[in-house]
Design a protein around this motif. Structure first.
Motif, short mmCIF file in Angstrom:
data_model
loop_
_atom_site.label_atom_id
_atom_site.label_comp_id
_atom_site.label_asym_id
_atom_site.label_seq_id
_atom_site.Cartn_x
_atom_site.Cartn_y
_atom_site.Cartn_z
N PHE A 297 75.18 33.25 -12.02
CA PHE A 297 75.73 34.57 -11.65
C PHE A 297 75.48 34.79 -10.17
CE2 PHE A 297 71.60 35.76 -13.78
CZ PHE A 297 70.94 36.28 -12.67
N LEU A 298 76.38 35.58 -9.58
CA LEU A 298 76.37 35.79 -8.13
C LEU A 298 76.59 37.27 -7.81
CD1 LEU A 298 76.33 34.20 -5.37
CD2 LEU A 298 78.84 34.26 -5.49
N ASP A 299 75.74 37.82 -6.95
CA ASP A 299 75.86 39.20 -6.46
C ASP A 299 75.82 40.24 -7.58
OD1 ASP A 299 75.96 38.47 -3.80
OD2 ASP A 299 78.14 38.24 -3.80
N VAL A 300 74.97 40.02 -8.57
CA VAL A 300 74.76 41.05 -9.59
C VAL A 300 74.15 42.29 -8.93
CG1 VAL A 300 73.40 41.67 -11.63
CG2 VAL A 300 74.47 39.41 -11.48
N PRO A 301 74.77 43.47 -9.08
CA PRO A 301 74.26 44.69 -8.42
C PRO A 301 72.98 45.18 -9.09
CG PRO A 301 76.12 45.23 -9.84
CD PRO A 301 75.99 43.74 -9.88
N SER B 105 71.79 47.16 -4.96
CA SER B 105 72.77 48.23 -5.18
C SER B 105 72.27 49.53 -4.57
CB SER B 105 72.99 48.42 -6.69
OG SER B 105 73.83 49.53 -6.94
N ASN B 106 73.20 50.36 -4.17
CA ASN B 106 72.87 51.72 -3.71
C ASN B 106 72.71 52.68 -4.89
OD1 ASN B 106 72.89 51.13 -0.92
ND2 ASN B 106 75.13 51.28 -0.87
N ARG C 101 76.18 51.99 -13.02
CA ARG C 101 76.84 51.21 -11.96
C ARG C 101 75.96 50.08 -11.41
NH1 ARG C 101 79.95 53.78 -14.16
NH2 ARG C 101 81.55 55.22 -13.37
N CYS C 102 74.78 49.91 -11.99
CA CYS C 102 73.90 48.82 -11.53
C CYS C 102 73.15 48.23 -12.72
CB CYS C 102 72.93 49.31 -10.46
SG CYS C 102 71.79 50.61 -10.99
#
Length: 262
Positions: free
Chosen positions: A132-136, A203-204, A211-212
């Motif tokens: 997996f890549l760039d999981v928030p 993540s923000n 959303r994260c």
């Protein structure tokens, strides 16, 4: 219209039909890619399909209702070094227990979660076909990981590669110096994003936002990452569809123009 006219029209329409078929096939492929909800990665210790695992060990128990890991895998990943990958967290001396808990939880998420489909990428590696890549990752989880590890020691800022494996487990490469985590990872983002070659992205968004991805959660409240995966899968599907339609229309314009002129 005569026979020759029908033949001419068929010849002119053939490229349009072929293009439409190609676009349809690409959209089906995109949907299959985005439909990766409730799935397991194609990697070394993952199950083929997720399912109940009532006896998951210790920190992996949040995934016991639906997991990509087995009981044996969950038990082994709590050991250091673990026989799963012969990876030694204590390569620069004992890391703090609070720090170690984050790496165990990270491993549980990696091995057990069926909710990482939107971020799965194919890779050509001997020990796995997908990652997996760039999981928030929720900002609180990343921040706490960094806070609990900042005073422990390591010798590298990327743990995916560059180790000395001559002994069978990872050792610091020649010339590497053991320093605090904070030296190699000056910010929470540097740790969460850099340590596993951008498996995670800071993540923000906060925990509970939908959303994260949460590394830590209370299974009694359900798995919040299911909602997150659905949100991003839907967004990816919509994006792929609109992009495909735009490309199709752009491709059709010159063909339709030529067809009308003829």
């Amino acid at each position: 219209m005569g026979t020759q006219g029908h033949k001419d029209m068929a010849r002119r329409l053939t490229p349009l039909l072929l293009l439409l078929l190609a676009w349809t096939a690409s959209m089906c492929s995109a949907r299959n890619r985005v439909d990766l909800l409730n799935v397991c990665m194609d990697a070394k210790h993952h199950k083929t399909k997720p399912g109940p695992e009532d006896k998951l060990h210790d920190q992996c128990t949040p995934w016991r209702k639906n997991a990509c890991c087995s009981h044996n895998t969950s038990q082994e990943l709590h050991k250091d070094p673990s026989l799963l990958y012969n990876f030694n967290l204590d390569h620069c001396g004992k890391i703090e227990p609070a720090c170690k808990r984050h790496f165990i939880q990270d491993n549980c998420l990696y091995e057990c979660s069926p909710n990482l489909g939107p971020w799965i990428q194919e890779v050509n590696q001997s020990w796995r076909k997908e990652r997996f890549l760039d999981v928030p990752l929720c900002k609180e989880d990343c921040q706490q990981w960094w806070e609990d590890c900042r005073t422990s020691y390591t010798c590298k800022s990327n743990w995916h590669k560059g180790w000395d494996w001559s002994s069978g487990s990872n050792k610091c490469p020649a010339g590497a110096t053991c320093r605090t985590f904070e030296t190699y990872f000056p910010t929470p983002a540097a740790l969460c994003e850099g340590i596993w070659s951008h498996s995670y992205k800071l993540s923000n968004y906060s925990r509970g936002s939908g959303r994260c991805i949460q590394m830590w959660f209370d299974p009694a409240q359900g798995n919040p990452n299911e909602e997150v995966a659905r949100f991003y899968a839907l967004a990816m599907s919509a994006g792929a569809m609109s992009h495909g339609i735009g490309l199709l229309l752009l491709s059709l314009v010159p063909m339709l123009h030529l067809w009308l002129l003829s």
